[in-house]
Design an enzyme around this catalytic site. Structure first.
Site, short mmCIF file in Angstrom:
data_model
loop_
_atom_site.label_atom_id
_atom_site.label_comp_id
_atom_site.label_asym_id
_atom_site.label_seq_id
_atom_site.Cartn_x
_atom_site.Cartn_y
_atom_site.Cartn_z
CG MET A 88 29.00 66.17 101.15
SD MET A 88 28.92 66.55 99.00
CE MET A 88 27.33 67.73 98.68
N GLY A 89 28.36 68.80 105.33
CA GLY A 89 28.08 69.74 105.99
C GLY A 89 27.01 71.62 105.21
CB ALA A 90 26.45 73.97 104.26
N GLY B 139 17.02 69.45 107.89
CA GLY B 139 16.69 68.77 106.82
C GLY B 139 17.69 67.45 107.45
CG HIS B 140 22.42 68.12 106.59
ND1 HIS B 140 21.95 69.71 106.22
CD2 HIS B 140 22.86 67.43 106.01
CE1 HIS B 140 22.74 69.35 104.61
NE2 HIS B 140 22.83 68.17 104.43
CD GLN C 221 28.97 64.23 96.13
OE1 GLN C 221 29.16 63.93 97.07
NE2 GLN C 221 27.00 64.75 96.72
CB SER D 257 23.20 73.39 101.48
OG SER D 257 23.24 71.87 102.87
O1 PAF Z 1 23.36 64.09 100.03
C1 PAF Z 1 25.02 64.58 99.92
O2 PAF Z 1 25.07 65.24 101.61
C2 PAF Z 1 25.64 63.95 99.63
O3 PAF Z 1 25.56 63.17 98.36
C3 PAF Z 1 26.67 62.31 100.73
C4 PAF Z 1 25.40 61.95 100.74
C5 PAF Z 1 26.83 63.30 101.99
C6 PAF Z 1 27.85 61.90 99.58
O4 PAF Z 1 28.66 63.04 99.48
#
Ligand code: PAF
Length: 290
Positions: free
Chosen positions: A24-26, A30-31, A55, A183
């Site tokens: 979801m960006g930011a 970890g990403h 969500q 985030s």
């Molecule tokens: O973990 C996340 O950032 C979100 O829940 C995901 C998996 C991208 C779904 O919107």
């Protein structure tokens, strides 16, 4: 939408292994660890950046969720992404979806823990992830263990729907004081940030109880809640020892387990988890039983 196909078509080999990293960006460390793992395992890495309204519940942080696409593109590319797919909502859903993906019936996988705290959350996650996996086609998809229940939900939906996807779970990245990268840490005040690692300390206490041979899930839970009991800024939502596959609470503590904890620090909700291995074998008899 064709953009995700480009991850495959733009690759040197049209049969290239595609690595999908939904976010979801930011983007934080970890990403970036997911992107690096994807770059090590696949030949064409697509990162999706989409703050998924489905969500977020009413009153949650959808409007203030941090957004900085320019920075996200820069750091994702540096970590090894070949493509960043960041659709607007209208591109993702030209009209609101009439289809919802739901994992777990009443009290099932998607309804317990985070699912109980945030009704509709996992339906929103499962629906967008199914759509992203549909767009990406055959791929490896990378998700962090930080959101352990989300990972379990996604593994289950991929298995149930026979999607041509290999789900790769990647370890949680932590600050030196133990706080898991998230985030949402950006919302914490200095005071809240100082006590935020207590959640991790609670999980460590739970792990010690499991490793010391606790037999009753309530004793492990008690070891975790005790760590946060004196910390008035923390409002604990749950602390539990669960089976790692369906996240149900076992009758007795045995075998490979997962510790889950979640709570609020002021307006910010944080979640975390750790693996724990009991010295008691899974199918072993309870010592108090004849
Ligand atoms: O973990 C996340 O950032 C979100 O829940 C995901 C998996 C991208 C779904 O919107």
């Amino acid at each position: 939408m064709a953009a995700l196909d480009a991850a495959r078509l733009g690759a040197p080999d049209p049969l290239a292994a595609v690595g999908l990293v939904p976010t979801m960006g930011a983007l934080h460390g970890g990403h970036l660890s997911l992107i690096r793992r994807a770059a090590a395992m696949t030949t064409s890495v697509a990162v999706t950046v989409y703050v998924n309204p489905l969500q977020f519940g009413p009153g949650e942080d959808l409007a203030r969720y941090p957004r900085d696409l320019e920075r996200d593109v820069a750091v994702a590319s540096e970590a090894g992404a070949h493509l960043v797919f960041a659709p607007e909502m209208e591109e993702m859903w030209p009209e609101p979806p009439a289809t919802t993906v739901s994992v777990g019936g009443v009290g099932g996988l998607g309804r317990r823990w985070e699912g109980a705290q945030r009704p509709g959350h996992f339906e929103g996650v499962a629906t967008i992830v199914t759509k992203l996996l549909g767009l990406a086609g055959r791929c490896h998809a990378f998700f962090g263990e930080k959101d352990f229940q989300q990972l379990a939900v996604i593994r289950r939906l991929v298995a149930d729907l026979s999607l041509p996807v290999a789900v790769v779970g990647c370890p949680t990245v932590r600050h030196p004081d133990g706080l898991a990268l998230s985030s949402r840490n950006a919302y914490l005040s200095a005071d809240e940030r100082a006590v935020a690692p207590r959640l991790y300390a609670a999980l460590l206490a739970g792990r010690r109880a499991v490793e010391d041979g606790a037999r009753h899930p309530g004793d492990v839970e008690q070891a975790m809640t005790a760590v946060l009991a004196g910390e008035e800024r923390w409002a604990l939502d749950y602390a539990a020892v669960v089976r790692p596959d369906d996240l149900s609470v076992p009758d007795t503590v045995a075998g490979e387990l997962r510790l889950l904890a979640a709570g609020r620090l002021g307006p910010t909700r944080l979640i975390d988890n750790l693996p724990a291995a009991s010295p008691h074998p899974e199918a072993g008899p309870h010592p108090e039983e004849p």
